[in-house]
Design an enzyme around this catalytic site. Structure first.
Site, PDB file in Angstrom:
ATOM      1  N   CYS A  53      -3.447  -3.238  12.819  1.00 32.94           N
ATOM      2  CA  CYS A  53      -2.482  -4.279  12.426  1.00 32.94           C
ATOM      3  C   CYS A  53      -2.489  -5.385  13.471  1.00 32.94           C
ATOM      4  O   CYS A  53      -2.662  -6.551  13.147  1.00 32.94           O
ATOM      5  CB  CYS A  53      -1.090  -3.679  12.284  1.00 32.94           C
ATOM      6  SG  CYS A  53      -0.954  -2.420  10.996  1.00 32.94           S
TER       7      CYS A  53
ATOM      8  N   ASN B 176       5.276  -3.936  19.214  1.00 37.34           N
ATOM      9  CA  ASN B 176       4.067  -4.705  19.508  1.00 37.34           C
ATOM     10  C   ASN B 176       4.323  -5.796  20.539  1.00 37.34           C
ATOM     11  O   ASN B 176       3.480  -6.048  21.410  1.00 37.34           O
ATOM     12  CB  ASN B 176       3.506  -5.330  18.228  1.00 37.34           C
ATOM     13  CG  ASN B 176       3.249  -4.342  17.116  1.00 37.34           C
ATOM     14  OD1 ASN B 176       3.546  -4.628  15.955  1.00 37.34           O
ATOM     15  ND2 ASN B 176       2.725  -3.164  17.440  1.00 37.34           N
TER      16      ASN B 176
ATOM     17  N   HIS C  58       6.433  -9.002   7.174  1.00 35.06           N
ATOM     18  CA  HIS C  58       7.198  -8.398   6.086  1.00 35.06           C
ATOM     19  C   HIS C  58       8.313  -7.479   6.575  1.00 35.06           C
ATOM     20  O   HIS C  58       8.279  -6.972   7.697  1.00 35.06           O
ATOM     21  CB  HIS C  58       6.264  -7.624   5.146  1.00 35.06           C
ATOM     22  CG  HIS C  58       5.390  -6.641   5.854  1.00 35.06           C
ATOM     23  ND1 HIS C  58       4.123  -6.968   6.299  1.00 35.06           N
ATOM     24  CD2 HIS C  58       5.578  -5.344   6.209  1.00 35.06           C
ATOM     25  CE1 HIS C  58       3.576  -5.920   6.885  1.00 35.06           C
ATOM     26  NE2 HIS C  58       4.446  -4.922   6.853  1.00 35.06           N
ATOM     27  N   ILE C  59       9.255  -7.274   5.675  1.00 38.99           N
ATOM     28  CA  ILE C  59      10.334  -6.311   5.865  1.00 38.99           C
ATOM     29  C   ILE C  59      10.259  -5.311   4.724  1.00 38.99           C
ATOM     30  O   ILE C  59      10.277  -5.699   3.549  1.00 38.99           O
ATOM     31  CB  ILE C  59      11.704  -7.016   5.868  1.00 38.99           C
ATOM     32  CG1 ILE C  59      11.851  -7.907   7.110  1.00 38.99           C
ATOM     33  CG2 ILE C  59      12.843  -6.002   5.799  1.00 38.99           C
ATOM     34  CD1 ILE C  59      13.097  -8.773   7.087  1.00 38.99           C
TER      35      ILE C  59
ATOM     36  N   ARG D 101      -2.326  -9.145  11.837  1.00 44.67           N
ATOM     37  CA  ARG D 101      -2.527  -9.418  10.412  1.00 44.67           C
ATOM     38  C   ARG D 101      -1.387  -8.884   9.562  1.00 44.67           C
ATOM     39  O   ARG D 101      -1.035  -9.446   8.528  1.00 44.67           O
ATOM     40  CB  ARG D 101      -3.847  -8.799   9.918  1.00 44.67           C
ATOM     41  CG  ARG D 101      -3.852  -7.290   9.980  1.00 44.67           C
ATOM     42  CD  ARG D 101      -4.997  -6.609   9.246  1.00 44.67           C
ATOM     43  NE  ARG D 101      -4.809  -5.166   9.327  1.00 44.67           N
ATOM     44  CZ  ARG D 101      -4.128  -4.442   8.455  1.00 44.67           C
ATOM     45  NH1 ARG D 101      -3.564  -5.008   7.398  1.00 44.67           N
ATOM     46  NH2 ARG D 101      -3.994  -3.138   8.624  1.00 44.67           N
TER      47      ARG D 101
ATOM     48  N   CYS E  96       2.547  -7.274   9.839  1.00 45.27           N
ATOM     49  CA  CYS E  96       3.648  -7.267  10.805  1.00 45.27           C
ATOM     50  C   CYS E  96       4.894  -6.655  10.188  1.00 45.27           C
ATOM     51  O   CYS E  96       5.587  -7.302   9.387  1.00 45.27           O
ATOM     52  CB  CYS E  96       3.939  -8.692  11.264  1.00 45.27           C
ATOM     53  SG  CYS E  96       2.463  -9.619  11.748  1.00 45.27           S
ATOM     54  N   ASP E  97       5.174  -5.418  10.541  1.00 49.74           N
ATOM     55  CA  ASP E  97       6.372  -4.698  10.101  1.00 49.74           C
ATOM     56  C   ASP E  97       7.516  -5.116  11.021  1.00 49.74           C
ATOM     57  O   ASP E  97       7.626  -4.635  12.145  1.00 49.74           O
ATOM     58  CB  ASP E  97       6.080  -3.196  10.170  1.00 49.74           C
ATOM     59  CG  ASP E  97       7.305  -2.317  10.012  1.00 49.74           C
ATOM     60  OD1 ASP E  97       8.390  -2.841   9.710  1.00 49.74           O
ATOM     61  OD2 ASP E  97       7.163  -1.087  10.192  1.00 49.74           O
TER      62      ASP E  97
ATOM     63  N   ARG F 235       0.807  -1.219   0.000  1.00 52.26           N
ATOM     64  CA  ARG F 235       0.000   0.000   0.000  1.00 52.26           C
ATOM     65  C   ARG F 235       0.835   1.262   0.000  1.00 52.26           C
ATOM     66  O   ARG F 235       0.462   2.272  -0.608  1.00 52.26           O
ATOM     67  CB  ARG F 235      -0.916  -0.037   1.237  1.00 52.26           C
ATOM     68  CG  ARG F 235      -1.696   1.232   1.518  1.00 52.26           C
ATOM     69  CD  ARG F 235      -2.443   1.106   2.844  1.00 52.26           C
ATOM     70  NE  ARG F 235      -1.542   0.837   3.954  1.00 52.26           N
ATOM     71  CZ  ARG F 235      -0.858   1.780   4.604  1.00 52.26           C
ATOM     72  NH1 ARG F 235      -0.946   3.056   4.230  1.00 52.26           N
ATOM     73  NH2 ARG F 235      -0.074   1.457   5.626  1.00 52.26           N
TER      74      ARG F 235
ATOM     75  N   ARG G 132     -13.860 -17.022  26.403  1.00 55.36           N
ATOM     76  CA  ARG G 132     -14.227 -15.842  25.609  1.00 55.36           C
ATOM     77  C   ARG G 132     -13.530 -14.585  26.115  1.00 55.36           C
ATOM     78  O   ARG G 132     -14.084 -13.486  26.046  1.00 55.36           O
ATOM     79  CB  ARG G 132     -15.750 -15.668  25.638  1.00 55.36           C
ATOM     80  CG  ARG G 132     -16.478 -16.778  24.901  1.00 55.36           C
ATOM     81  CD  ARG G 132     -17.963 -16.754  25.154  1.00 55.36           C
ATOM     82  NE  ARG G 132     -18.281 -17.243  26.504  1.00 55.36           N
ATOM     83  CZ  ARG G 132     -19.511 -17.391  26.977  1.00 55.36           C
ATOM     84  NH1 ARG G 132     -20.548 -17.090  26.209  1.00 55.36           N
ATOM     85  NH2 ARG G 132     -19.707 -17.832  28.203  1.00 55.36           N
TER      86      ARG G 132
END
Length: 297
Positions: A173, A210, A240-241, A199, A201-202, A26, A154
């Protein structure tokens, strides 16, 4: 002694560099990506706190952002006032206009994490509206269930609300986590563990932050519920990187991880909203120097 828990993060970084799929994204930066790698698992026992050591992690930013989430706040200017700029780009006038949120005031990020945690399902107006009593207070419900029904399956905290995604400056994220209370059969104290699903992950900038944030949230909830922290498990989707982080991460990979620091909470607290920055005592944190990486928006 090798810090095996931090090494699992470094091993994943190396794997992505070696085997990641070349994918557009993106932001236009480009990434190397893998999907659904083996989860990372960190023990929080004996006050151990998984703050990466192969580069300095901005722990004050981690704490203040988490307290901001817990208060249900969505105004990035509140963080900027504390000299924390991690949300500045996504709250800028230019960025909000670019995604069609032209009527939003600068800094208003929309119904992001904190709003969903404390007011899920409420109608979002703006970052200045008082939402007390509106929507589902997921965080309060989790704490109440842990205290009264610790075997509950739950104990879920979700920031992913499809009805609100288009109103958010950035969809979540780290989007979904589940808590679990371990009730030992011996005389040991009960423990609280947390599993996070993220979902997007930088690995360079986001994931170290995180890990610390959800480990901290687990410790805080355990504290107010009179439990001991157990494990934090990090499950990742698109991992991802960014291509402009590769060189910096290769530098980080040359460093041998040091022991994690410890976290102590300085006073007895029963209401999670009562925590302040001064309540957190990080000891024996001896990281390597900071490695700068550019944030892609």
């Amino acid at each position: 002694m090798v810090n095996a828990e931090e090494q699992q993060y470094l091993n994943l970084v190396q794997y992505i560099i070696n085997h990641g799929e070349d994918r557009p994204d993106r932001t236009g930066t480009g990434t190397l990506s893998v999907f659904a790698p083996s989860p990372l698992k960190f023990s929080l026992r004996n006050k151990t706190f998984p703050l990466l050591t192969t580069k300095r992690v901005f722990i004050r930013g981690v704490i203040e952002e988490l307290l901001w989430f817990i208060r249900g706040e969505t105004d990035s200017l509140k963080l900027r006032e504390k000299n924390i700029h991690i949300w500045d780009a996504n709250g800028s006038r230019e960025y909000l206009d670019s995604i069609g949120l032209t009527k939003r005031q600068e800094g208003d990020l929309g119904p992001i994490y904190g709003f969903q945690w404390r007011h899920f399902g409420a109608e979002y107006i703006d970052c200045k509206t008082n939402y007390i009593g509106q929507g589902v207070d997921q965080l309060a419900n989790i704490i109440q269930k842990i205290r009264t029904s610790p075997y509950d399956r739950r104990l879920i905290l979700s920031a992913w609300n499809p009805a609100d995604l288009e109103k958010m400056a950035l969809p979540p994220c780290h989007m979904f986590c589940q808590f679990y209370v371990h009730i030992p059969s011996n005389n040991h104290r009960p423990e609280l563990s947390c599993q996070l699903y993220q979902r997007s992950c930088d690995m360079g900038l986001g994931v170290p932050f995180n890990i610390a944030s959800y480990a901290l949230l687990t410790c805080m909830i355990a504290h107010v519920c009179d439990l001991d922290p157990g494990d934090f498990i990090h499950v990742m989707g698109d991992c991802h990187i960014y291509k402009d982080h590769i060189e910096a991460l290769q530098q980080q990979l040359t460093r041998s991880p040091r022991p994690f620091p410890t976290l102590s909470l300085n006073r007895s607290i029963t209401d999670i909203e009562d925590f302040t920055l001064d309540d957190f005592n990080i000891q024996n944190y001896h990281p390597y120097e900071t490695i700068k990486m550019k944030m892609s928006i």
